[in-house]
Motif scaffolding. Structure first.
Motif, PDB file in Angstrom:
ATOM      1  N   ALA A 251      -5.855 -16.035  -6.333  1.00 30.74           N
ATOM      2  CA  ALA A 251      -5.655 -15.825  -4.893  1.00 30.74           C
ATOM      3  C   ALA A 251      -4.232 -15.350  -4.608  1.00 30.74           C
ATOM      4  O   ALA A 251      -4.012 -14.426  -3.799  1.00 30.74           O
ATOM      5  N   PHE A 252      -3.199 -16.000  -5.234  1.00 32.58           N
ATOM      6  CA  PHE A 252      -1.816 -15.554  -5.044  1.00 32.58           C
ATOM      7  C   PHE A 252      -1.622 -14.134  -5.560  1.00 32.58           C
ATOM      8  O   PHE A 252      -0.900 -13.336  -4.951  1.00 32.58           O
ATOM      9  N   ARG A 253      -2.285 -13.836  -6.665  1.00 31.26           N
ATOM     10  CA  ARG A 253      -2.164 -12.485  -7.202  1.00 31.26           C
ATOM     11  C   ARG A 253      -2.755 -11.468  -6.231  1.00 31.26           C
ATOM     12  O   ARG A 253      -2.179 -10.395  -6.004  1.00 31.26           O
ATOM     13  N   ALA A 254      -3.915 -11.800  -5.646  1.00 31.02           N
ATOM     14  CA  ALA A 254      -4.524 -10.898  -4.678  1.00 31.02           C
ATOM     15  C   ALA A 254      -3.650 -10.737  -3.446  1.00 31.02           C
ATOM     16  O   ALA A 254      -3.503  -9.640  -2.898  1.00 31.02           O
ATOM     17  N   LEU A 255      -3.000 -11.873  -2.961  1.00 30.56           N
ATOM     18  CA  LEU A 255      -2.117 -11.796  -1.808  1.00 30.56           C
ATOM     19  C   LEU A 255      -0.903 -10.919  -2.102  1.00 30.56           C
ATOM     20  O   LEU A 255      -0.479 -10.098  -1.265  1.00 30.56           O
ATOM     21  N   THR A 256      -0.348 -11.089  -3.290  1.00 31.16           N
ATOM     22  CA  THR A 256       0.802 -10.268  -3.678  1.00 31.16           C
ATOM     23  C   THR A 256       0.431  -8.796  -3.729  1.00 31.16           C
ATOM     24  O   THR A 256       1.178  -7.923  -3.258  1.00 31.16           O
ATOM     25  N   GLN A 257      -0.727  -8.515  -4.295  1.00 35.97           N
ATOM     26  CA  GLN A 257      -1.170  -7.120  -4.369  1.00 35.97           C
ATOM     27  C   GLN A 257      -1.387  -6.538  -2.973  1.00 35.97           C
ATOM     28  O   GLN A 257      -1.046  -5.372  -2.715  1.00 35.97           O
ATOM     29  N   THR A 258      -1.930  -7.363  -2.048  1.00 39.62           N
ATOM     30  CA  THR A 258      -2.123  -6.881  -0.671  1.00 39.62           C
ATOM     31  C   THR A 258      -0.783  -6.595  -0.009  1.00 39.62           C
ATOM     32  O   THR A 258      -0.601  -5.569   0.677  1.00 39.62           O
ATOM     33  N   GLY A 259       0.220  -7.513  -0.179  1.00 38.83           N
ATOM     34  CA  GLY A 259       1.550  -7.276   0.373  1.00 38.83           C
ATOM     35  C   GLY A 259       2.192  -6.035  -0.211  1.00 38.83           C
ATOM     36  O   GLY A 259       2.814  -5.233   0.517  1.00 38.83           O
ATOM     37  N   LEU A 262       0.695  -3.037   1.499  1.00 44.54           N
ATOM     38  CA  LEU A 262       1.196  -2.806   2.850  1.00 44.54           C
ATOM     39  C   LEU A 262       2.609  -2.228   2.834  1.00 44.54           C
ATOM     40  O   LEU A 262       2.945  -1.321   3.609  1.00 44.54           O
ATOM     41  N   VAL A 263       3.483  -2.780   1.970  1.00 43.71           N
ATOM     42  CA  VAL A 263       4.852  -2.264   1.872  1.00 43.71           C
ATOM     43  C   VAL A 263       4.838  -0.823   1.395  1.00 43.71           C
ATOM     44  O   VAL A 263       5.593   0.031   1.913  1.00 43.71           O
ATOM     45  N   ALA A 265       2.502   1.328   1.863  1.00 46.42           N
ATOM     46  CA  ALA A 265       2.027   2.162   2.964  1.00 46.42           C
ATOM     47  C   ALA A 265       3.133   2.400   3.986  1.00 46.42           C
ATOM     48  O   ALA A 265       3.296   3.516   4.513  1.00 46.42           O
ATOM     49  N   LEU A 266       3.930   1.337   4.279  1.00 49.97           N
ATOM     50  CA  LEU A 266       5.030   1.498   5.231  1.00 49.97           C
ATOM     51  C   LEU A 266       6.065   2.481   4.713  1.00 49.97           C
ATOM     52  O   LEU A 266       6.585   3.325   5.474  1.00 49.97           O
ATOM     53  N   ILE A 267       6.382   2.389   3.446  1.00 50.59           N
ATOM     54  CA  ILE A 267       7.344   3.332   2.855  1.00 50.59           C
ATOM     55  C   ILE A 267       6.830   4.757   2.975  1.00 50.59           C
ATOM     56  O   ILE A 267       7.575   5.682   3.325  1.00 50.59           O
ATOM     57  N   TRP A 268       5.548   4.938   2.699  1.00 49.68           N
ATOM     58  CA  TRP A 268       4.988   6.288   2.811  1.00 49.68           C
ATOM     59  C   TRP A 268       5.053   6.806   4.251  1.00 49.68           C
ATOM     60  O   TRP A 268       5.337   7.982   4.485  1.00 49.68           O
ATOM     61  N   ILE A 269       4.799   5.918   5.208  1.00 51.81           N
ATOM     62  CA  ILE A 269       4.835   6.356   6.606  1.00 51.81           C
ATOM     63  C   ILE A 269       6.245   6.764   7.008  1.00 51.81           C
ATOM     64  O   ILE A 269       6.458   7.806   7.659  1.00 51.81           O
TER      65      ILE A 269
END
Length: 303
Positions: A251-259, A262-263, A265-269
């Motif tokens: 679960a922590f690994r999945a949360l880290t991968q999701t974060g 998102l980061v 994606a923000l950098i790309w934007i």
């Protein structure tokens, strides 16, 4: 002329054999006709006939009552059983085949859902089929399925025996005819013609003998197929292999991968998306500004 006569004689022998195989015995009138045609010019040859045997009494008994052949039945059986110990029952069935005077045809075992399953096919003497089935049932907790079947091959066996008798009689007559041809004429053509017919008769005899041996083997031994299933295991309260710490790490690994996603994606934007939008929007803004300015200039003199 001599060669043609030999051909006629061979043909007469073959026709007589076919008539015998079909159950139509040669009559005295037919035998006399053969002698009238070939008796003078050819050496005397006995044509095989199938004269029905007459009973000693005044009345003739029906064939079915006089000869009641033993039934020839190919027996097969199959069982599907549930057992406690698959390996132990498999060993017991294999030992049973040897004990009853039979043998194992195939034996397979494999694991399915962490349990051992097995399938075995054995052959035992036909007279001991029921004994074998009772012994196998005794090894089971439950008999899930059972079937017994038999194929009656008596008619085929009896027909083959009749054909063999006729073919052997024909073979004997052809051998006598071959000896006569060698002694009287000595012509290679006559000898070869008789020998070819003799070879065909012998091939048919060998094929029928092989079929009879196969039927004897199949009817003497019964075939049993046994499918051995283990007793189903009770489901535990907690499924084996449950690892909550591993689940927590996943679960922590999945949360880290999701974060991270998102980061990223923000950098790309910020780095890529904003500059591209500025480049696209700048010409549009300039065109709109130019059009409004032009309209204001045109409107100013009129005031």
């Amino acid at each position: 002329m001599v060669k043609r006569r030999w051909v006629w004689v061979i043909g007469a022998v073959m026709v007589a054999a076919l008539l015998g195989a079909c159950g139509s015995p040669a009559t005295p009138a037919q035998d006399g006709a053969t002698k009238g045609t070939y008796g003078r010019e050819l050496p005397p040859v006995a044509v095989p006939t199938m004269a029905p045997a007459q009973p000693s009494g005044g009345s003739r008994a029906p064939a079915s009552a006089a000869e009641a052949p033993d039934r020839k039945v190919v027996q097969t059986a199959s069982l599907k059983i549930t057992v406690k110990d698959t390996a132990a029952v498999l060993d017991a069935v294999q030992s049973l085949a040897t004990e009853l005077g039979g043998y194992i045809v195939t034996s397979n075992s494999w694991r399915e859902s962490e349990q051992l399953r097995a399938q075995v096919t054995l052959r035992v003497p036909a007279g001991k089929l029921q004994t074998a089935l009772q012994r196998i049932r005794a090894q089971a907790i439950k008999v899930d399925a059972e079937s017994i079947s038999g194929e009656d091959v008596t008619q085929e066996y009896t027909d083959n025996e009749s054909r063999l008798r006729n073919l052997r009689a024909t073979e004997k007559e052809l051998l006598e005819l071959l000896t006569t041809a060698r002694e009287k004429t000595g012509k290679a053509e006559d000898v070869l013609a008789i020998f070819r017919e003799l070879t065909q008769i012998r091939e048919q005899i060998e094929m029928l003998q092989g079929r009879q041996q196969y039927l004897d083997t199949m009817t003497a031994m019964a075939t049993i197929s046994v499918d051995i299933w283990p007793e189903p295991l009770e489901k535990p309260i907690v499924e084996p292999g449950w690892k909550p710490l591993k689940t927590l790490r996943d679960a922590f690994r999945a949360l880290t991968q999701t974060g991270q996603t998102l980061v990223d994606a923000l950098i790309w934007i910020v780095v890529y998306g904003v500059p591209v939008l500025v480049l696209i929007a700048a010409p549009v803004v300039l065109i709109v500004w130019a059009v409004r300015r032009s309209r204001r200039r045109k409107a100013a003199p009129s005031q």
